[in-house]
Design a protein around this motif. Structure first.
Motif, short mmCIF file in Angstrom:
data_model
loop_
_atom_site.label_atom_id
_atom_site.label_comp_id
_atom_site.label_asym_id
_atom_site.label_seq_id
_atom_site.Cartn_x
_atom_site.Cartn_y
_atom_site.Cartn_z
N ALA A 156 33.27 16.77 1.62
CA ALA A 156 32.63 15.56 1.10
C ALA A 156 33.11 14.32 1.85
O ALA A 156 32.31 13.45 2.23
CB ALA A 156 32.91 15.42 -0.40
N MET A 157 34.41 14.24 2.09
CA MET A 157 34.95 13.08 2.80
C MET A 157 34.42 12.99 4.22
O MET A 157 34.07 11.91 4.72
CB MET A 157 36.48 13.15 2.79
N ALA B 113 31.60 14.37 5.40
CA ALA B 113 30.16 14.09 5.37
C ALA B 113 29.91 12.61 5.09
O ALA B 113 29.01 11.98 5.68
CB ALA B 113 29.48 14.96 4.32
N ARG B 114 30.70 12.04 4.19
CA ARG B 114 30.56 10.61 3.88
C ARG B 114 30.88 9.75 5.10
O ARG B 114 30.41 8.61 5.22
CB ARG B 114 31.48 10.24 2.72
N ALA B 115 31.71 10.29 6.00
CA ALA B 115 32.06 9.57 7.23
C ALA B 115 31.03 9.80 8.34
O ALA B 115 31.22 9.34 9.47
CB ALA B 115 33.45 9.99 7.71
N GLU C 55 38.56 9.61 -4.32
CA GLU C 55 38.44 9.26 -2.90
C GLU C 55 37.26 9.99 -2.25
O GLU C 55 36.58 9.43 -1.38
CB GLU C 55 39.75 9.63 -2.18
N ALA C 56 37.01 11.22 -2.68
CA ALA C 56 35.93 12.02 -2.12
C ALA C 56 34.60 11.81 -2.83
O ALA C 56 33.60 12.46 -2.50
CB ALA C 56 36.31 13.51 -2.16
N GLY C 57 34.57 10.93 -3.84
CA GLY C 57 33.34 10.67 -4.57
C GLY C 57 32.96 11.78 -5.53
O GLY C 57 31.79 11.94 -5.88
N GLU D 228 28.48 18.93 -5.72
CA GLU D 228 28.52 17.49 -5.47
C GLU D 228 28.78 17.18 -4.00
O GLU D 228 28.22 16.23 -3.45
CB GLU D 228 29.61 16.85 -6.34
N ALA D 229 29.62 18.01 -3.35
CA ALA D 229 29.87 17.81 -1.92
C ALA D 229 28.59 18.03 -1.11
O ALA D 229 28.32 17.31 -0.13
CB ALA D 229 30.97 18.75 -1.44
N GLN E 57 26.46 15.11 -0.99
CA GLN E 57 26.95 14.07 -0.09
C GLN E 57 26.76 14.44 1.38
O GLN E 57 27.16 13.67 2.26
CB GLN E 57 28.42 13.78 -0.39
N GLY E 58 26.19 15.62 1.64
CA GLY E 58 25.88 15.97 3.03
C GLY E 58 26.60 17.17 3.59
O GLY E 58 26.35 17.57 4.74
#
Length: 413
Positions: free
Chosen positions: A20-21, A23-25, A56-58, A117-118, A121-122
């Motif tokens: 998730a982190m 993908a968010r980046a 932090e990872a949403g 959920e991850a 986020q992509g």
């Protein structure tokens, strides 16, 4: 050959969080997972420090919203029972900053929630896929051979690989990184139960850890969920159990030798088949290498007694991801000083407390009536997962402080 910025092995908590982190980046990330979710797993009692990494990872808001329908139980501390003596630690009164409450979760639902959920986020997740070979001889990319459930193989490549395979320990096996743990070989027998507890004094907001009446090195966990079920298990050296008995028979036999806990669980009934994990403690030669890093249990697993596994897993993901991003962007992070050393620092703190539990030093402190509020708050912080907080004297000087405290507790007991 499909290429990805990062390929993650395993869609458990550390894999989903890291994915998730990343993908968010804006990174192109693939997660391969051998099993299909939901699937059973232990490690159900989260520590409050976990909540920081999920946020932090949403992922935290989805956990908060869905906790009730998934049967997750609000958790605000840890309770201990030994030969009729009960004591507890209230995380809301802990030393230091950071969240002080969390949940006791059914991992089947929890892990699927994080993975789903991850994906939103992509993160791309492919289930039923196993990694069978890895070639990182090329400086620029790593080639992975994967296999599906029909035994079909295919090739993938990645600029970086994160191993979040948990007890599967995929990269340690493929790259000959495994080291034997210096802990004795212990086993856990466990199942989920309909707990049937009627005692008005039982606190379902805390995990209950009970010491066996006859052997200080055997202990039970009882992790209540909000739907009237609980995770229940017993841990001890392998020689403490009867190899002629089933896992379920060993679990209930040990319970009957600990009357107070047996009385509490007098109405308990199993809701699934008892399982066993033996020789679960593990270590590795290194936590990183050329274009790869190990997260959570894939790197090191200590012991389940203080529920540190998911916390270490999420902490490792949170620590690794910024370094991965920097490396993908052309920098050269110092993986030893920025990942391995700081991560191992907290693991070392947890390790001391695990060792002190089994040799009874920490048990002497836990069950002492002479603990003052300040010391209790500092120990509560570590039990809540904050094993990296150097402002806590019991993190900064773990061994010296604990040994002195134990002597004081014994002298005045």
């Amino acid at each position: 050959m499909q290429h990805f910025d990062v390929i993650i092995i395993g869609a458990g908590p550390s894999g989903s969080t890291a994915g998730a982190m990343l993908a968010r980046a804006g990174k192109n990330v693939l997660c391969i997972e051998k099993q299909h979710f939901p699937r059973f797993s232990i490690g159900e009692s989260l520590l409050p420090h976990c909540m920081e990494f999920l946020a932090e990872a949403g992922l935290e808001s989805a956990l908060q919203q869905q906790a009730g329908e998934l049967g997750f139980q609000y958790k605000n501390g840890a309770a201990f029972l030994k030969q009729g003596m009960y004591t507890d630690f209230d995380f809301t009164k802990k030393f230091g900053a950071g969240p002080s409450t969390t949940f006791q979760v059914k991992r089947a639902g929890f892990d699927k929630l994080l993975a789903d959920e991850a994906e939103k986020q992509g993160l791309q997740i492919r289930y039923g896929i196993s990694l069978i070979a890895l070639d990182n001889s090329d400086d620029a990319l790593t080639k992975l051979t994967v296999q599906d459930e029909q035994q079909n193989t295919s090739q993938l490549s990645a600029s970086f690989v994160l191993d979040a395979s948990g007890f599967g320990r995929v990269l340690p096996r493929l790259l000959d990184l495994e080291l034997p743990s210096n802990f004795p070989i212990r086993e856990a027998n466990f199942c989920h139960i309909k707990h049937g507890i009627t005692s008005p004094t039982f606190d379902c907001n805390k995990i209950l850890i009970t010491v066996h009446d006859q052997h200080d090195d055997i202990w039970f966990w009882l992790i209540p969920f909000s739907d009237g079920t609980a995770s229940f298990g017993v841990v001890g050296k392998t020689e403490r159990f009867d190899s002629k008995l089933s896992h379920e028979e060993n679990l209930w036999q040990q319970l009957q030798q600990t009357p107070k806990l047996a009385e509490l669980l007098g109405n308990a009934k199993p809701v699934n088949e008892a399982r066993n994990i033996t020789g679960y403690s593990a270590s590795v030669k290194q936590l990183y290498g050329k274009n790869y890093a190990l997260l959570g249990n894939a790197g090191e697993f200590l012991d389940p007694v203080f529920s540190s596994g998911v916390t270490i897993a999420l902490r490792s993901a949170s620590t690794a991801v910024p370094l991965v991003i920097r490396q993908l962007n052309g920098e050269q992070p110092d993986w030893e000083q920025e990942f391995s050393a700081p991560l191992r620092k907290g693991i070392k703190t947890f390790r001391f407390f695990v060792e002190a539990w089994y040799d009874s030093r920490f048990q002497d402190v836990i069950f002492s009536t002479k603990r003052n509020d300040g010391v209790t708050a500092m120990i509560s912080a570590i039990l809540a997962g904050y094993a990296w907080d150097d402002s806590n004297p019991y993190v900064a000087e773990t061994a010296r402080r604990m040994n002195v405290l134990r002597e004081i507790c014994i002298e005045f007991s």
